[in-house]
Write an enzyme that holds these catalytic residues in place. Structure first.
Site, PDB file in Angstrom:
ATOM      1  N   VAL A 117      22.953   2.152  23.769  1.00 57.82           N
ATOM      2  CA  VAL A 117      24.235   1.502  23.492  1.00 57.82           C
ATOM      3  C   VAL A 117      24.393   0.248  24.351  1.00 57.82           C
ATOM      4  O   VAL A 117      24.800  -0.811  23.868  1.00 57.82           O
ATOM      5  CB  VAL A 117      25.402   2.487  23.722  1.00 57.82           C
ATOM      6  CG1 VAL A 117      26.747   1.764  23.596  1.00 57.82           C
ATOM      7  CG2 VAL A 117      25.341   3.633  22.722  1.00 57.82           C
ATOM      8  N   CYS A 118      24.051   0.354  25.628  1.00 50.16           N
ATOM      9  CA  CYS A 118      24.176  -0.794  26.533  1.00 50.16           C
ATOM     10  C   CYS A 118      23.260  -1.934  26.122  1.00 50.16           C
ATOM     11  O   CYS A 118      23.607  -3.110  26.279  1.00 50.16           O
ATOM     12  CB  CYS A 118      23.890  -0.364  27.966  1.00 50.16           C
ATOM     13  SG  CYS A 118      25.089   0.831  28.619  1.00 50.16           S
ATOM     14  N   THR A 119      22.094  -1.606  25.585  1.00 46.56           N
ATOM     15  CA  THR A 119      21.177  -2.637  25.117  1.00 46.56           C
ATOM     16  C   THR A 119      21.841  -3.490  24.040  1.00 46.56           C
ATOM     17  O   THR A 119      21.754  -4.731  24.056  1.00 46.56           O
ATOM     18  CB  THR A 119      19.887  -2.005  24.574  1.00 46.56           C
ATOM     19  OG1 THR A 119      19.236  -1.283  25.632  1.00 46.56           O
ATOM     20  CG2 THR A 119      18.931  -3.055  24.026  1.00 46.56           C
TER      21      THR A 119
END
Length: 222
Positions: free
Chosen positions: A44-46
């Protein structure tokens, strides 16, 4: 340390992908977005880091710097950056702090103060609360605080909208109504007297109720 809206954003010194960051000095006289991540190489952070890199020109127009944080070493950030560019189509174009001792995460009340001081032995789940967004104004005060679960990608278009609202309030003493977007009607804040409002908004306002004084954004004078 418990932080609230209106508190001064804590100062810190940290290593980043753009070298050493002294936060208040780096902030200068502008606005800033500080957003945090629980671990490198998380899916998700990517997506978030890549999307925000593509949106950076919009923040630049608003004199707002972007500062990311992840509780891993800067060397890992640099390896992760290659994955972000490859999968999201945007290269990182803002600094990403390496918070390996959890110092900044604790300073900004994103993680339990007894969480230890070594991020290497911790998983993303251990750091689940390190998923926050702070908007900081030129006065170094915290204007917005948002915290998301790990499973929910942040909506940076909404954060940009929130920044627009904060900047209008700071410049013109107006608030923005539900679902507002740039260019629409705004509301004169209750703290402004009718006498002052007449000077600031000589074209007048709509008032469906005495406490709801509505003007169009075009009435805001630069």
């Amino acid at each position: 340390m418990t932080l609230r809206l209106g508190d001064e954003a804590p100062d810190f010194v940290a290593e980043s992908t753009h070298g050493k960051i002294k936060f208040h000095q780096w902030l200068g006289n502008g606005w800033a977005i500080l957003f945090s991540h629980p671990k490198d190489f998380t899916p998700v952070c990517t997506t978030e880091l890549g999307y925000l890199a593509g949106l950076k020109p919009e923040f630049d127009k608003r004199n707002c710097k972007i500062l990311g944080l992840s509780v891993d070493p800067v060397e890992d950030h640099q390896r992760w950056a290659k994955d972000i560019e490859e999968t999201q189509g945007h290269a990182l174009n803002y600094p990403l702090i390496g918070d390996t001792n959890l110092k900044v995460a604790k300073l900004y009340d994103m993680i339990h103060p007894n969480a230890g001081d070594d991020a290497r032995s911790r998983t993303a789940v251990d750091n689940a609360t390190v998923r926050s967004v702070f908007i900081v104004g030129p006065d170094r005060k915290i204007k917005v605080m948002l915290t998301y679960p790990m499973s929910t990608g942040r909506n940076f278009d909404e954060i940009l909208r929130t920044l627009d609202s904060c900047q209008l309030t700071a410049a013109y003493q107006v608030a923005t109504p539900v679902n507002w977007h740039m260019g629409e009607d705004v509301i004169i804040v209750p703290a402004v007297s009718d006498e002052d409002a007449k000077r600031n908004f000589p074209e007048g306002w709509k008032a469906p109720k005495p406490y709801m004084r509505i003007v169009h954004q075009t009435q805001l004078k630069h």
